[in-house]
Design a protein around this motif. Structure first.
Motif, PDB file in Angstrom:
ATOM      1  N   LYS A  88      39.519  59.689  52.334  1.00  0.00           N
ATOM      2  CA  LYS A  88      38.276  60.312  52.925  1.00  0.00           C
ATOM      3  C   LYS A  88      38.057  61.137  51.680  1.00  0.00           C
ATOM      4  N   LEU A  89      36.104  61.056  50.918  1.00  0.00           N
ATOM      5  CA  LEU A  89      36.542  61.347  49.743  1.00  0.00           C
ATOM      6  C   LEU A  89      34.829  61.796  49.960  1.00  0.00           C
ATOM      7  N   ILE A  90      34.196  63.100  49.758  1.00  0.00           N
ATOM      8  CA  ILE A  90      33.306  63.794  49.762  1.00  0.00           C
ATOM      9  C   ILE A  90      32.612  63.649  48.019  1.00  0.00           C
ATOM     10  N   THR A  91      30.951  63.475  48.696  1.00  0.00           N
ATOM     11  CA  THR A  91      30.642  63.561  46.986  1.00  0.00           C
ATOM     12  C   THR A  91      29.786  64.306  47.260  1.00  0.00           C
ATOM     13  N   VAL A  92      28.748  64.688  46.333  1.00  0.00           N
ATOM     14  CA  VAL A  92      27.629  66.027  46.437  1.00  0.00           C
ATOM     15  C   VAL A  92      26.944  65.537  45.293  1.00  0.00           C
ATOM     16  N   ILE A  93      25.610  65.148  45.460  1.00  0.00           N
ATOM     17  CA  ILE A  93      24.885  65.154  44.125  1.00  0.00           C
ATOM     18  C   ILE A  93      23.473  66.050  44.062  1.00  0.00           C
ATOM     19  N   LEU A  94      23.643  67.417  42.523  1.00  0.00           N
ATOM     20  CA  LEU A  94      23.106  68.381  42.778  1.00  0.00           C
ATOM     21  C   LEU A  94      21.471  67.674  41.716  1.00  0.00           C
ATOM     22  N   ASN A  95      20.721  68.416  42.320  1.00  0.00           N
ATOM     23  CA  ASN A  95      19.633  68.441  40.904  1.00  0.00           C
ATOM     24  C   ASN A  95      19.038  66.777  40.316  1.00  0.00           C
ATOM     25  N   GLY A  96      18.949  65.873  40.482  1.00  0.00           N
ATOM     26  CA  GLY A  96      19.214  64.769  41.162  1.00  0.00           C
ATOM     27  C   GLY A  96      18.362  64.045  40.406  1.00  0.00           C
ATOM     28  N   ALA A 152      28.013  72.496  43.106  1.00  0.00           N
ATOM     29  CA  ALA A 152      28.403  71.413  43.704  1.00  0.00           C
ATOM     30  C   ALA A 152      29.683  71.530  44.437  1.00  0.00           C
ATOM     31  N   TYR A 153      30.317  72.376  43.977  1.00  0.00           N
ATOM     32  CA  TYR A 153      31.861  73.168  44.677  1.00  0.00           C
ATOM     33  C   TYR A 153      31.748  73.382  45.669  1.00  0.00           C
ATOM     34  N   ASP A 154      30.853  74.111  45.752  1.00  0.00           N
ATOM     35  CA  ASP A 154      30.798  75.361  47.131  1.00  0.00           C
ATOM     36  C   ASP A 154      30.613  73.854  47.826  1.00  0.00           C
ATOM     37  N   MET A 155      29.113  73.052  47.855  1.00  0.00           N
ATOM     38  CA  MET A 155      29.011  72.074  48.817  1.00  0.00           C
ATOM     39  C   MET A 155      29.652  71.617  49.186  1.00  0.00           C
ATOM     40  N   ALA A 156      30.827  71.132  48.617  1.00  0.00           N
ATOM     41  CA  ALA A 156      31.689  69.858  48.835  1.00  0.00           C
ATOM     42  C   ALA A 156      33.143  70.676  49.884  1.00  0.00           C
ATOM     43  N   LEU A 157      33.315  72.486  49.785  1.00  0.00           N
ATOM     44  CA  LEU A 157      33.617  72.789  50.693  1.00  0.00           C
ATOM     45  C   LEU A 157      32.993  73.088  51.837  1.00  0.00           C
ATOM     46  N   ILE A 158      31.651  72.983  52.151  1.00  0.00           N
ATOM     47  CA  ILE A 158      31.398  72.798  53.426  1.00  0.00           C
ATOM     48  C   ILE A 158      30.964  71.673  53.802  1.00  0.00           C
ATOM     49  N   ALA A 159      30.736  70.716  52.897  1.00  0.00           N
ATOM     50  CA  ALA A 159      30.779  69.437  54.122  1.00  0.00           C
ATOM     51  C   ALA A 159      32.302  69.312  54.352  1.00  0.00           C
ATOM     52  N   ASP A 217      43.307  75.934  50.533  1.00  0.00           N
ATOM     53  CA  ASP A 217      43.822  75.380  49.448  1.00  0.00           C
ATOM     54  C   ASP A 217      41.875  74.761  48.415  1.00  0.00           C
ATOM     55  N   ALA A 218      41.012  74.791  49.582  1.00  0.00           N
ATOM     56  CA  ALA A 218      40.331  74.586  48.721  1.00  0.00           C
ATOM     57  C   ALA A 218      39.204  76.186  47.837  1.00  0.00           C
ATOM     58  N   ALA A 219      39.413  77.171  49.357  1.00  0.00           N
ATOM     59  CA  ALA A 219      38.826  78.857  48.333  1.00  0.00           C
ATOM     60  C   ALA A 219      40.081  79.052  47.743  1.00  0.00           C
ATOM     61  N   ALA A 220      41.777  78.604  47.164  1.00  0.00           N
ATOM     62  CA  ALA A 220      42.214  79.259  46.439  1.00  0.00           C
ATOM     63  C   ALA A 220      42.297  78.283  45.187  1.00  0.00           C
ATOM     64  N   SER A 275      42.947  66.635  51.653  1.00  0.00           N
ATOM     65  CA  SER A 275      43.880  67.668  50.112  1.00  0.00           C
ATOM     66  C   SER A 275      42.374  68.619  49.657  1.00  0.00           C
ATOM     67  N   GLY A 276      41.464  68.713  49.520  1.00  0.00           N
ATOM     68  CA  GLY A 276      40.737  69.875  48.933  1.00  0.00           C
ATOM     69  C   GLY A 276      40.473  68.827  47.092  1.00  0.00           C
ATOM     70  N   ALA A 277      41.482  68.561  47.152  1.00  0.00           N
ATOM     71  CA  ALA A 277      41.380  68.092  45.640  1.00  0.00           C
ATOM     72  C   ALA A 277      40.039  67.726  44.305  1.00  0.00           C
ATOM     73  N   VAL A 278      39.986  68.111  43.784  1.00  0.00           N
ATOM     74  CA  VAL A 278      38.136  67.720  43.052  1.00  0.00           C
ATOM     75  C   VAL A 278      38.880  66.407  42.140  1.00  0.00           C
ATOM     76  N   ILE A 279      38.934  65.577  42.318  1.00  0.00           N
ATOM     77  CA  ILE A 279      38.644  64.382  41.804  1.00  0.00           C
ATOM     78  C   ILE A 279      37.335  63.753  40.338  1.00  0.00           C
ATOM     79  N   TYR A 280      36.725  64.218  40.406  1.00  0.00           N
ATOM     80  CA  TYR A 280      35.465  64.364  38.712  1.00  0.00           C
ATOM     81  C   TYR A 280      34.222  65.682  39.547  1.00  0.00           C
ATOM     82  N   GLY A 281      34.101  66.025  37.963  1.00  0.00           N
ATOM     83  CA  GLY A 281      33.396  67.705  38.322  1.00  0.00           C
ATOM     84  C   GLY A 281      32.560  67.106  37.659  1.00  0.00           C
ATOM     85  N   LYS A 282      30.941  67.534  37.640  1.00  0.00           N
ATOM     86  CA  LYS A 282      30.040  67.727  36.293  1.00  0.00           C
ATOM     87  C   LYS A 282      29.060  69.042  36.460  1.00  0.00           C
TER      88      LYS A 282
END
Length: 580
Positions: free
Chosen positions: A255-263, A173-180, A386-389, A46-53
């Motif tokens: 089907k989920l995608i996670t992105v971790i930055l500066n861990g 993190a959001y942009d990298m999720a779109l790419i993934a 959807d991811a873009a809009a 769906s492109g929905a963001v379930i959690y974001g930091k």
């Protein structure tokens, strides 16, 4: 007429059902936390963001950059193409960084290179692929930024294919999720990235070839970080970027995608926490199966006194999803319909329906013209759009990041603490960061594809062949040209075809009869000639005799009172008459 009815339908739906409020909807679960500076959990369907930091703050990505590199290479190159490693590709990397041991002049297929880059995280291979695809690393960076923009990325800029640190190489993190999300919709990428090992061919330094394994430990069953359901992903590390990690997993119909930055050595535990949280608390719901709000358009109705039975050709796009808490129903979401369609909409779309849950965008679908768009049920275009809009809605819910320079300054300050690898060993990319000089490439290198890559990338990445199909009737897209041919036309065509067949048969029969008669005449002539030869007479003498006989017959008719005496001649020969 159909387009007019479709437009009127959209107006009715907008005025009557534009917003369907949800009352007393369950709260969006939020009982999860991560230690990394930036993180996101996204529903890949769906492109929905379930959690974001710090969803839109910018960080150095390190080697997770190679996901975008691989996606571009797959889209532009043949997997069997041969890549030749140049001096710049081999030596424009920092000493000690991840490598596949390639040397100048070595050759491998694009397929082999992709395995070496994604599994081994080989930096010289990333450079070689960039040069093969676009002629130079600089040209390839142009393609990278164009592709990122096409996918809806707004906080990213890429300067090299490997992820070596550069002030102008960053992402969120959001942009990298779109790419993934886009990468894991590509079957070739998934096949390569999910492999547990791959045997590379012989090279100068490895004459027997060698086997590479994925760096992502959650794929390995013998590793303590193993997580059932993980499809693939990519690791990354530099001293400035910290630990970075992208992961895709599928379980329980999600089907989920996670992105971790500066861990900070917690990238695996943070990823596990996010995946557990997503699979335990949320569900992916097929819109076409669950939402009957817009299925009523198939009922017969009248609009402004006009019959609208043709509305039965409209249907919801298949394989589009919304993300909901497990305790919620799609009726708890808010839906809105619009006939102003984005460029990425399917050709048969007449309206776009978006869904929100407590001001959080959770998915979208299209209302399609069934006749023109039976084959247009591709969720990819919806998810990408959807991811873009949906970025703006996510920014409102999560809070927009600060400016790029301020965030990079914070990253640089945080990097001063000198974090080490997660397991105390040499980090995956070692001294992966480098200087601007390390990014130089052969500017005039020959491109592997026919078009100028700079011209291709600098063009509007969202432009498509659909530009000729401009919106008409206040935003309703042209669903295509349909010829309404009356049945009488086909009857006439059928009769003409039957007549042509019969005529052809008659002509063929006439030809055969005439041919047979000609053959019989020829046979009679030959028999006559043979009999004349038998009695010692030539054909010319026989013709003169026939002429004389005709003259005698004419004379007989002019003088009927004188009956000539009958004389016996060759023509009275009984045997001759019988053979004729």
């Amino acid at each position: 007429m159909k387009r007019i009815l479709t437009l009127l339908l959209c107006i009715v739906l907008i005025t009557g059902t534009q917003v369907t409020p949800a009352y007393a909807a369950p709260e969006w679960p939020s009982n999860v936390s991560v230690e990394a500076e930036g993180a996101v959990l996204m529903d890949a369907r769906s492109g929905a963001v379930i959690y974001g930091k710090n969803l839109h703050s910018v960080y150095y990505p390190a080697s997770i950059t190679k996901i975008l590199t691989a996606l571009i290479v797959i889209e532009h190159c043949n997997l069997d193409d041969i890549v030749t490693f140049s001096h710049d590709a081999i030596y424009n990397v920092e000493q000690g960084s991840s490598s596949a041991g390639m040397d100048v002049g070595d050759k491998m297929t694009v397929r082999d290179c992709l395995y070496a880059m994604l599994l081994k995280s080989a930096n010289e291979v990333a450079n070689a692929l960039a040069e093969h695809t676009a002629g130079s690393v600089q040209n390839f960076a142009v393609l990278m930024n164009a592709k990122a923009k096409e996918l809806g990325c707004q906080e990213s800029h890429f300067n090299n294919p490997s992820g070596l640190n550069d002030p102008q190489h960053y992402t969120s993190a959001y942009d990298m999720a779109l790419i993934a999300q886009a990468a894991f919709q590509n079957e070739t990428f998934v096949t390569i990235d999910s492999s547990l090992y791959y045997d590379l061919p012989p090279t100068r330094h490895n004459p027997d070839g060698f086997r590479v394994y994925p760096g992502h430990r959650m794929l390995k069953k013998n590793a303590p970080q193993y997580y059932p359901g993980v499809i693939g992903g990519k690791t990354g590390y530099t001293m400035l970027a910290g630990n970075t990690l992208v992961t895709c997993a599928e379980k329980n119909g999600m089907k989920l995608i996670t992105v971790i930055l500066n861990g900070h050595q917690t990238h695996y535990s943070d990823t596990k926490a996010l995946l557990d949280f997503g699979f335990s608390n949320f569900q992916s719901v097929n819109i076409a199966d669950a939402d009957g709000t817009y299925s009523s358009v198939s009922n017969d109705m009248t609009i402004a006194g006009l019959p609208a039975a043709d509305l039965s050709v409209l249907h919801m796009q298949k394989d589009c999803y919304v993300t909901l808490p497990k305790t919620a129903d799609i009726s708890d979401a808010q839906s809105a319909i619009s006939y102003e369609l984005p460029e990425s909409a399917p050709p048969a779309a007449v309206a776009r329906i978006t869904y929100q849950y407590n001001d959080r965008q959770i998915g979208a679908s299209y209302l399609l013209h069934k006749v023109a768009g039976e084959d247009s049920d591709a969720a990819v275009s919806v998810q990408a759009d959807d991811a873009a809009a949906g970025g703006q809605a996510v920014r409102v819910a999560e809070g927009a990041g600060t400016g790029a320079q301020a965030d990079l300054a914070g990253v640089n300050a945080g990097a001063a603490s000198g974090e080490s690898g997660a397991d105390g060993s040499t980090p995956e990319n070692g001294a992966e960061y480098g200087t601007d000089a390390a990014l130089s490439g052969a500017v005039d290198g020959e491109s592997s594809f026919n078009q100028d890559p700079l011209a291709l990338a600098q063009a509007d990445p969202l432009a498509s062949s659909e530009s000729a199909e401009k919106k008409t009737l206040s935003g309703v897209r042209k669903p295509g040209i349909h010829l309404n041919i009356p049945p009488a036309f086909w009857i006439i065509v059928g009769v003409a075809a039957v007549a042509a067949i019969i005529g052809s048969g008659l002509l063929t029969a006439k030809y055969r009869i005439e041919k047979r008669e000609e053959e019989e005449r020829s046979e009679r002539y030959e028999r006559r000639k043979q009999r004349l030869q038998d009695i010692g007479m030539t054909t010319s003498e026989f013709d003169m005799m026939l002429q004389q006989k005709r003259s005698d017959s004419a004379l007989k008719q002019t003088k009927p009172h004188k009956r000539p005496k009958k004389h016996k001649s060759f023509l009275d020969n009984k045997n001759f008459r019988d053979h004729e």
